[in-house]
Structure formats: C-alpha cells, structure tokens
Design an enzyme around this catalytic site. Structure first.
Site, short mmCIF file in Angstrom:
data_model
loop_
_atom_site.label_atom_id
_atom_site.label_comp_id
_atom_site.label_asym_id
_atom_site.label_seq_id
_atom_site.Cartn_x
_atom_site.Cartn_y
_atom_site.Cartn_z
N HIS A 1 68.46 -19.10 -45.01
CA HIS A 1 67.24 -18.52 -44.64
C HIS A 1 67.24 -17.13 -44.70
O HIS A 1 66.25 -16.38 -45.26
CB HIS A 1 67.21 -18.66 -42.82
CG HIS A 1 66.97 -20.15 -42.47
ND1 HIS A 1 67.91 -20.67 -41.32
CD2 HIS A 1 66.32 -20.95 -42.50
CE1 HIS A 1 67.40 -21.70 -41.27
NE2 HIS A 1 66.36 -22.09 -41.65
N LYS B 1 60.01 -29.34 -26.84
CA LYS B 1 61.33 -30.08 -27.28
C LYS B 1 62.41 -28.75 -26.98
O LYS B 1 62.05 -27.58 -27.25
CB LYS B 1 60.89 -30.07 -28.96
CG LYS B 1 60.78 -31.59 -28.90
CD LYS B 1 60.85 -31.66 -30.72
CE LYS B 1 59.92 -32.83 -31.29
NZ LYS B 1 59.92 -32.77 -32.64
N ARG C 1 64.92 -25.96 -51.58
CA ARG C 1 66.34 -26.32 -51.82
C ARG C 1 66.36 -27.19 -52.96
O ARG C 1 67.23 -27.50 -53.90
CB ARG C 1 67.00 -26.55 -50.74
CG ARG C 1 67.45 -25.57 -50.06
CD ARG C 1 68.15 -26.20 -48.74
NE ARG C 1 66.98 -26.73 -47.96
CZ ARG C 1 66.88 -27.04 -46.52
NH1 ARG C 1 68.09 -26.70 -45.96
NH2 ARG C 1 66.07 -27.72 -46.09
N SER D 1 70.16 -25.98 -40.99
CA SER D 1 70.82 -25.73 -39.67
C SER D 1 71.27 -26.96 -39.01
O SER D 1 72.19 -27.11 -38.57
CB SER D 1 69.40 -25.28 -38.82
OG SER D 1 68.89 -24.03 -39.23
#
Ligand code: PNS
Length: 170
Positions: free
Chosen positions: A21, A45, A97, A134
């Site tokens: 990031h 969430k 990516r 992550s």
C-alpha cells in the site's frame, strides 16, 4: 495565475497497511499534488483493526516528507465516487499486483468512470511485494510465519499485540 491542485484518492480497507500500500501511496504522491488515503469500511462488518487504529498505523508509516501532502481519512458506508467528489479528487490511484487484481479492479474502475467520470490510474505493483496483502500477512503471522519486511515495524508490533505470532498454530 490560479494553479490547480491535482488531488487523487488511494482507497482501501488498510486492515492493516502493508508496504505494498505504502509503495502505491508514495508513487501516487509523485504524480499528484495531494493524496487522500481513504480508509473505506463497511460499518456492518468488523475488521481486524478498529478504523481509528488503521488510520494511526498509516500515519505512523508515512515518510516524513510526504506528511503535508498526504492525508488519511475514514469513510463509512460510502461509494468511492462520492468520496472522490467530496474531497475534490479527479482520479483514483490503485496498485495492480497481477491478473487477479486486474480482474477484480477493472469492473470497479469502469463502474466508477460510468458513475461520475472519475478516472482510475493503475500502477504496476512492485514485483518484490506481489504476494503481500493485508489478509495474507495476518494469516501468516497468526500461524507463526515471519512477515518482517512486508509491513512497517509499527504494524508488526500492533499485530503482535492483537494476535501474537503463532497464536493460531496448532
Ligand atoms: O482494500 P480493498 O478491500 O481491496 O478495497 C476495496 C475498496 C474499499 C476500495 C472497494 O471495495 C470500494 O471502492 N468500496 C467503496 C464502495 C463502492 O464504491 N463500491 C462500488 C465500487 S464500483
């Protein structure tokens, strides 16, 4: 003469921020005058880190010289295009990516362009960080793997505090 501030948004969950990031945010800051790191979250969430903690960790990880041009803000339950309009950003900057990111990101980029005309700028991800996400770093750490170099030291320490390395290992 009036000069125009070129501003972009780097959106994500940042739960937590990784070197992948940060690489994208730093490169966005070479292309735009100002970068808004938008921590977008679904209020229904729960993530791993509370949103204020995610913001703290991003702040703590940003290079000193970028701190006056990069701001970090949280947005709950909002469309990214509305966030862009509110902060006056003309573009969204994202890292790609590989093919999986491409397939995931392309419909969102097209949808965002359709909704308000906002452009998405894709930056090729640093190949040395291609495998870093992550969710994967959290899982590897939880099962006892070493994630040094994938996340900033402050993030590693925060993760260790929340879910000590190997805490899920059998
Ligand atoms: O870090 P992530 O989870 O890959 O980030 C995805 C995120 C938050 C950037 C994306 O889900 C998003 O833009 N959410 C905001 C809601 C929205 O605008 N949805 C429509 C996208 S076309």
């Amino acid at each position: 003469m009036r000069t125009l501030t070129r501003r972009c948004v780097c959106p994500g969950s940042f739960d937590p921020v990784t070197h992948g990031h940060l690489d994208v945010v730093e490169r966005a800051a070479t292309l735009f005058d100002e970068v808004v790191v938008a921590v977008l979250h679904n209020p229904a969430k729960n993530g791993t880190f509370e949103v204020p903690r995610r913001i703290e960790l991003i702040h703590a990880s940003l290079p000193e010289e970028l701190r006056d041009r990069v701001r970090v803000e949280a947005f709950a339950g909002r469309l990214l295009v509305d966030v862009c309009r509110d902060v006056g950003a003309t573009a969204i900057v994202k890292g790609l990516r590989g093919g999986t990111d491409f397939a995931y990101e392309m419909p969102m980029a097209r949808m965002n362009k359709h909704l308000t005309g906002v452009e998405t700028v894709f930056l090729p991800g640093d190949p040395t960080l291609e495998h870093v996400s992550s969710s994967l770093v959290k899982e590897v750490h939880r099962y006892g793997g070493d994630i040094t170099g994938m996340v900033p030291d402050v993030v590693l320490a925060a993760l260790e505090e929340l879910e000590p390395r190997g805490s899920a290992a059998g």
